[in-house]
Design a protein around this motif. Structure first.
Motif, PDB file in Angstrom:
ATOM      1  N   THR A 181     -53.795 -18.042  63.208  1.00 59.52           N
ATOM      2  CA  THR A 181     -53.034 -16.807  62.904  1.00 59.52           C
ATOM      3  C   THR A 181     -53.350 -16.363  61.344  1.00 59.52           C
ATOM      4  N   PHE A 198     -52.396 -11.411  57.786  1.00 58.53           N
ATOM      5  CA  PHE A 198     -51.911 -10.030  58.084  1.00 58.53           C
ATOM      6  C   PHE A 198     -51.187 -10.029  59.312  1.00 58.53           C
ATOM      7  N   GLN A 199     -51.398 -11.123  60.367  1.00 59.89           N
ATOM      8  CA  GLN A 199     -50.416 -11.189  61.438  1.00 59.89           C
ATOM      9  C   GLN A 199     -49.206 -11.997  60.872  1.00 59.89           C
ATOM     10  N   ASP A 212     -46.798  -9.249  59.554  1.00 54.54           N
ATOM     11  CA  ASP A 212     -46.679  -8.027  60.263  1.00 54.54           C
ATOM     12  C   ASP A 212     -45.175  -7.745  60.101  1.00 54.54           C
ATOM     13  N   ARG A 257     -55.250   0.445  60.756  1.00 57.43           N
ATOM     14  CA  ARG A 257     -54.292  -0.464  61.081  1.00 57.43           C
ATOM     15  C   ARG A 257     -54.336  -1.220  62.148  1.00 57.43           C
ATOM     16  N   GLU A 258     -55.399  -1.843  62.408  1.00 56.40           N
ATOM     17  CA  GLU A 258     -55.750  -2.577  63.833  1.00 56.40           C
ATOM     18  C   GLU A 258     -56.703  -3.943  62.866  1.00 56.40           C
ATOM     19  N   GLU A 297     -55.732  -5.801  67.433  1.00 53.99           N
ATOM     20  CA  GLU A 297     -54.529  -5.683  67.473  1.00 53.99           C
ATOM     21  C   GLU A 297     -53.807  -4.930  66.522  1.00 53.99           C
ATOM     22  N   LYS A 298     -52.642  -4.219  66.864  1.00 55.10           N
ATOM     23  CA  LYS A 298     -52.207  -3.262  66.035  1.00 55.10           C
ATOM     24  C   LYS A 298     -51.370  -4.148  64.921  1.00 55.10           C
ATOM     25  N   ILE A 299     -51.097  -3.684  63.669  1.00 51.85           N
ATOM     26  CA  ILE A 299     -50.584  -4.397  62.738  1.00 51.85           C
ATOM     27  C   ILE A 299     -49.561  -3.322  61.994  1.00 51.85           C
ATOM     28  N   ASP A 300     -48.461  -3.581  61.328  1.00 50.18           N
ATOM     29  CA  ASP A 300     -47.655  -2.767  60.536  1.00 50.18           C
ATOM     30  C   ASP A 300     -47.321  -3.519  59.350  1.00 50.18           C
ATOM     31  N   VAL A 301     -48.351  -3.254  58.392  1.00 52.38           N
ATOM     32  CA  VAL A 301     -48.196  -4.142  57.087  1.00 52.38           C
ATOM     33  C   VAL A 301     -48.410  -3.145  55.845  1.00 52.38           C
TER      34      VAL A 301
END
Ligand SMILES: Nc1ncnc2c1ncn2[C@@H]1O[C@H](COP(=O)(O)OP(=O)(O)OP(=O)(O)O)[C@@H](O)[C@H]1O
Length: 460
Positions: free
Chosen positions: A236, A239-240, A243, A270-271, A281-285
């Motif tokens: 992993t 960034f994940q 998240d 943002r991926e 994969e979308k990420i919200d960071v």
């Protein structure tokens, strides 16, 4: 609430289902698996149980009279956020089970289920609880080692920093923190995170300068199993891990150009894409960066992408060096000393006036980190407070550097830094690790500084 079995070393569980056969089975079998169980015949009784007692895990049927399992789960999570939940569902209600997992359930089991499956799930719950306990213990140790994340400083330049943090923290803006090494950039990044809506989520700090070039991409974005030689298992990326929270990219100026392009893409889309994966994969960071380097100059020299610089410098915070705010030294010194010594003493009882004047007169090329190192050293040497000048590191009484700096007339900060490094090299017979430790900077930073001096001398 019907039966309560004897407590034992396993999990404390609340089981709620309206089927009498299952109630009896669990009342008998869960203790046999080593757990304590409270058995409830419906949702309202289950709710009364969780209002009264803390549980490690609840097992709830989704379809119960009075109050359904999802409502019990939601209320339990409000009352006991650390309590795990397993939901039981008939085949026709698997969709609700998925909703339950979205509401925070650990997992679900479809009825009729085997006791062995439940035992396995409970084993995983116990494992997760063990890991989260270890994590809390580690966080506590880390907090002790790193100290209170409180930003100390009443100098107007620090008040300005505090105001900027308060302004930018609640937004989603990317923040670039600038300042010399050891001046508190990571602490400022943490403060931005702690005052944001993401405060309860993770804060992940990565030093881009400390990662070997061939591993940076996988460290940041993760990799699939077999993505490259040696990738025996999937990994992993940071960034994940971050998240929902904040990622702090320290020493962003050290990122190789190839990675700068990839980072820019991630910030814009943002991926992320793991190394060896076709899927994104979308990420919200939220991204907070820091550097002690002059990024504009690096852009001019082709070492840093201009588009990335514009992407990360929408909001900048400049953290002052310690010598620019010497009036903060007494308060900082007291704060740092309390990190290493718990004695309940007033600030005036911690240092003798001579020690404090030596501390305030020093130039602190390694900034607050250097001050923390000096104080840790003094605490080890000193049998009883206050700290006296002889407890300071040996070179500290040597006022030569300060004299030289004072007598040499006007000097730029960069020149002062060179003098400090040269003096330290002399003191340690060229031993760079010892110099880095004394100056409170990393070995890599020392090498960077020495390379800059060498390049400047060559071009002069
Ligand atoms: N204003 C402050 N108040 C209290 N402690 C501070 C302050 N500034 C820095 N420190 C302490 O000094 C040490 C160095 O701070 P930090 O790691 O935030 O610096 P940095 O600028 O990120 O360093 P680097 O450039 O090497 O990454 C830490 O132990 C931190 O807790």
């Amino acid at each position: 609430m019907s039966k309560k079995t004897q407590p034992n070393a396993g999990l404390s569980i609340m089981f709620a289902d309206d089927e009498p056969g299952l109630q009896e089975l669990m009342a008998a079998e869960l203790p046999r698996l080593g757990h304590t169980v409270t058995v409830c015949p419906d949702g309202l009784t289950a709710l009364a149980a969780v209002e009264k007692q803390a549980y490690d895990c609840i097992i709830v049927d989704l379809d119960m009279p009075g109050m359904n399992g999802i409502e019990v789960l939601q209320r339990t999570k409000e009352l006991q956020p650390l309590c795990e939940a397993i939901v039981l569902t008939g085949k026709s209600t698997t969709e609700s089970a998925i909703i339950a997992v979205k509401c925070g359930a650990f997992d679900y089991l479809t009825k009729p289920s085997r006791l062995a499956d439940l035992a396995t799930l409970l084993g995983r719950v116990a494992e997760r609880r063990q890991i989260s306990k270890q994590m809390s213990a580690l966080q506590l140790r880390l907090r002790r080692a790193e100290g209170d994340p409180q930003l100390i400083g009443k100098h107007p330049s620090m008040e300005r920093v505090a105001k900027l943090i308060a302004k930018v923290a609640p937004t989603e803006s990317t923040v670039l923190i600038r300042g010399e090494t050891g001046c508190g950039k990571e602490l400022v990044a943490r403060a931005v995170h702690d005052r944001s809506r993401r405060a309860a989520e993770s804060f992940v700090a990565i030093n881009c300068g400390a990662l070997p070039e061939n591993l940076i991409e996988s460290e940041l974005f993760g990799h699939c199993r077999g993505a490259f030689t040696g990738a025996d298992a999937a990994r992993t990326g940071m960034f994940q891990v971050a998240d929902g929270g904040t990622i702090f990219l320290d020493e962003i100026g050290e990122l190789p150009l190839s990675m700068q392009a990839k980072l820019l893409r991630v910030l814009e889309s943002r991926e992320i894409r793991r190394v060896g994966d076709n899927q994104v994969e979308k990420i919200d960071v939220r991204v907070v960066c820091a550097t002690h380097r002059n990024l504009e100059q690096m852009v001019e020299q082709g070492e840093f992408r201009e588009d990335l610089m514009f992407r990360i410098n929408t909001f900048e915070i400049e953290v002052p060096s310690l010598r620019e705010r010497a009036s903060d030294i007494p308060e900082l010194a007291a704060h740092l000393l309390r990190r290493f010594n718990n004695e309940q003493l007033s600030d005036a009882e911690l240092f003798t006036p001579e020690t404090m004047s030596a501390l305030t007169a020093h130039v602190w090329p390694g900034n607050v980190r250097e001050l923390a190192n000096v104080i840790e050293h003094a605490v080890i040497l000193c049998d009883a407070l206050p700290i006296r000048p002889e407890h300071l590191p040996r070179h500290f009484g040597d006022r030569q550097l300060r004299k030289e700096l004072r007598s040499s007339g006007p000097m730029s900060l960069r020149e002062m830094e060179h003098v400090a490094i040269e003096q330290a090299l002399e003191r340690h017979d060229g031993n760079k690790s010892a110099v880095a430790a004394e100056l409170g900077i990393s070995l890599k930073t020392l090498y960077n500084k020495l390379n800059t001096v060498a390049a400047e001398k060559q071009s002069a």
